[in-house]
Write a protein that holds these residues in place. Sequence first.
Motif, PDB file in Angstrom:
ATOM      1  N   GLY A 279       0.827  -1.191   0.000  1.00 22.93           N
ATOM      2  CA  GLY A 279       0.000   0.000   0.000  1.00 22.93           C
ATOM      3  C   GLY A 279       0.864   1.244   0.000  1.00 22.93           C
ATOM      4  O   GLY A 279       2.102   1.163  -0.105  1.00 22.93           O
ATOM      5  N   ARG A 280       0.213   2.422   0.105  1.00 20.48           N
ATOM      6  CA  ARG A 280       0.943   3.687   0.093  1.00 20.48           C
ATOM      7  C   ARG A 280       0.420   4.588   1.196  1.00 20.48           C
ATOM      8  O   ARG A 280      -0.784   4.665   1.439  1.00 20.48           O
ATOM      9  CB  ARG A 280       0.774   4.393  -1.255  1.00 20.48           C
ATOM     10  N   LEU A 281       1.353   5.288   1.849  1.00 18.13           N
ATOM     11  CA  LEU A 281       1.012   6.332   2.804  1.00 18.13           C
ATOM     12  C   LEU A 281       1.402   7.662   2.185  1.00 18.13           C
ATOM     13  O   LEU A 281       2.568   7.855   1.801  1.00 18.13           O
ATOM     14  CB  LEU A 281       1.763   6.124   4.123  1.00 18.13           C
ATOM     15  N   ALA A 301       0.928  12.288  12.571  1.00 19.83           N
ATOM     16  CA  ALA A 301       0.666  13.698  12.305  1.00 19.83           C
ATOM     17  C   ALA A 301       1.022  14.116  10.893  1.00 19.83           C
ATOM     18  O   ALA A 301       0.399  15.033  10.339  1.00 19.83           O
ATOM     19  CB  ALA A 301       1.437  14.564  13.312  1.00 19.83           C
ATOM     20  N   GLY A 302       2.002  13.466  10.265  1.00 20.98           N
ATOM     21  CA  GLY A 302       2.449  13.874   8.943  1.00 20.98           C
ATOM     22  C   GLY A 302       1.771  13.161   7.792  1.00 20.98           C
ATOM     23  O   GLY A 302       2.066  13.432   6.625  1.00 20.98           O
ATOM     24  N   ILE A 303       0.848  12.240   8.085  1.00 19.76           N
ATOM     25  CA  ILE A 303       0.204  11.448   7.038  1.00 19.76           C
ATOM     26  C   ILE A 303      -1.126  12.082   6.647  1.00 19.76           C
ATOM     27  O   ILE A 303      -1.940  12.448   7.496  1.00 19.76           O
ATOM     28  CB  ILE A 303      -0.029  10.002   7.517  1.00 19.76           C
ATOM     29  N   VAL A 304      -1.344  12.213   5.342  1.00 18.83           N
ATOM     30  CA  VAL A 304      -2.570  12.852   4.858  1.00 18.83           C
ATOM     31  C   VAL A 304      -3.484  11.891   4.097  1.00 18.83           C
ATOM     32  O   VAL A 304      -4.623  12.240   3.778  1.00 18.83           O
ATOM     33  CB  VAL A 304      -2.242  14.065   3.958  1.00 18.83           C
ATOM     34  N   ASP A 322       3.967  14.971  -4.259  1.00 17.25           N
ATOM     35  CA  ASP A 322       3.953  14.763  -5.712  1.00 17.25           C
ATOM     36  C   ASP A 322       3.615  13.326  -6.100  1.00 17.25           C
ATOM     37  O   ASP A 322       3.567  12.989  -7.290  1.00 17.25           O
ATOM     38  CB  ASP A 322       5.289  15.178  -6.315  1.00 17.25           C
ATOM     39  N   GLY A 323       3.412  12.460  -5.106  1.00 10.24           N
ATOM     40  CA  GLY A 323       3.066  11.067  -5.378  1.00 10.24           C
ATOM     41  C   GLY A 323       4.241  10.139  -5.516  1.00 10.24           C
ATOM     42  O   GLY A 323       4.069   8.911  -5.587  1.00 10.24           O
ATOM     43  N   ALA A 324       5.479  10.674  -5.564  1.00 11.98           N
ATOM     44  CA  ALA A 324       6.677   9.833  -5.718  1.00 11.98           C
ATOM     45  C   ALA A 324       7.041   9.191  -4.378  1.00 11.98           C
ATOM     46  O   ALA A 324       6.971   9.837  -3.323  1.00 11.98           O
ATOM     47  CB  ALA A 324       7.842  10.669  -6.226  1.00 11.98           C
ATOM     48  N   ALA A 325       7.428   7.917  -4.432  1.00 11.91           N
ATOM     49  CA  ALA A 325       7.827   7.208  -3.216  1.00 11.91           C
ATOM     50  C   ALA A 325       9.173   7.736  -2.724  1.00 11.91           C
ATOM     51  O   ALA A 325      10.133   7.810  -3.495  1.00 11.91           O
ATOM     52  CB  ALA A 325       7.914   5.716  -3.480  1.00 11.91           C
ATOM     53  N   VAL A 326       9.235   8.105  -1.468  1.00  7.62           N
ATOM     54  CA  VAL A 326      10.484   8.588  -0.879  1.00  7.62           C
ATOM     55  C   VAL A 326      11.073   7.584   0.103  1.00  7.62           C
ATOM     56  O   VAL A 326      12.244   7.670   0.457  1.00  7.62           O
ATOM     57  CB  VAL A 326      10.280   9.937  -0.161  1.00  7.62           C
TER      58      VAL A 326
END
Length: 370
Positions: A279-281, A301-304, A322-326
């Motif tokens: 999945g993605r956060l 707190a930093g997850i939207v 921007d949607g890019a995985a960091v």
Amino acid sequence: MSPRSAISTARRLVVKVGSSSLTGADGGIDSGRLIALVNALAHRHAQGTQIVLVSSGAIAAGIHPLGLAARPRDLATQQAAASVGQGALLAAYTHAFGAHAVTVGQVLLTADDVTRRSHYANARRTLERLLDLSVLPIVNENDTVATSEIRFGDNDRLAALVAHLIDADALVLLSDVDALYDGPPSRVGTTRIPVVSGPDDLVGVEIGGSGSKVGTGGMTTKIEAARIATAAGVVTTVTAADRVTDVLAGGDVGTVFLPVGVRGRSRRLWLEHATTARGRLLVDDGAVAALVHRKKSLLPAGIVGVEGTFHDGDPVDVCGPDGAAVARGLVNYSSSELPGLLGRSTKELARELGPEYEREVIHRDDLVIL
């Protein structure tokens, strides 16, 4: 020391052999090919080198006993073939190495087994102890239970990760292709690339092919495996299985990939290369800065946003605005539990929901920056 002598003098060595290098025209195990490989490895073992053999061939070994015409395409039949073939493959290795008084041990892994902290440490401990006891471990992906979500995908990648796991001196990838060429080997005028010192050496090189009809790899997977291993400081050679004696002796065969990173164990390399995100956060700029620059854990707190379906302990990608995985990490909450926690501090959550909620969404130790 030349890169090829690094192979010949390695005290701890990982060797990977593909299905196509072990099977005959009927798709079954070719005893002559297997014995030739074993003879070369046993000779090196007798010289005091610790060797781990990552061997494909379980599914191929099950093709003939099950009466199949070719490698099965569906997962259930692949798993059935692996169940039948793994025993036959290990029996063949046990017999062949036994002729040299070498004891072998079977180690079956899935990516899910070794990305979690305790399992990773246990896999390393097991391999280390086997080597200390002069046992030659034979490693394969546990195809009988592995699903598409928890597969390494190919044994080239698995071998690179095992080389990193045990801090090997060198990795040798054996297949039915004798080296990397600057174009299709069948094309007139193409030449062997003897040494790759970094990614720039591969610019303009035509790489293709999906491997043999009994295997899952090809030159692309070997280059990716070499990238993983060399990033961990492990010199890597790609060559044909029938040249194993030459490559182990430091001969001018195959293609050598030079290390570009520093040796040293880190489970984060497994998180990056052995896992597939479930999945993605989605996080804000502040969370990206905290993860990437300040090396912090990920907090609610930093997850939207939350995408996908996953459980506590699953790997997920962390993506910026921007949607890019960091980053990628092992999440401490399920996808059904997380939405109610977003944007809130851990102290607030602990006061309202209980002390067990005063924890990171992804702990720094379970996180790798991509």
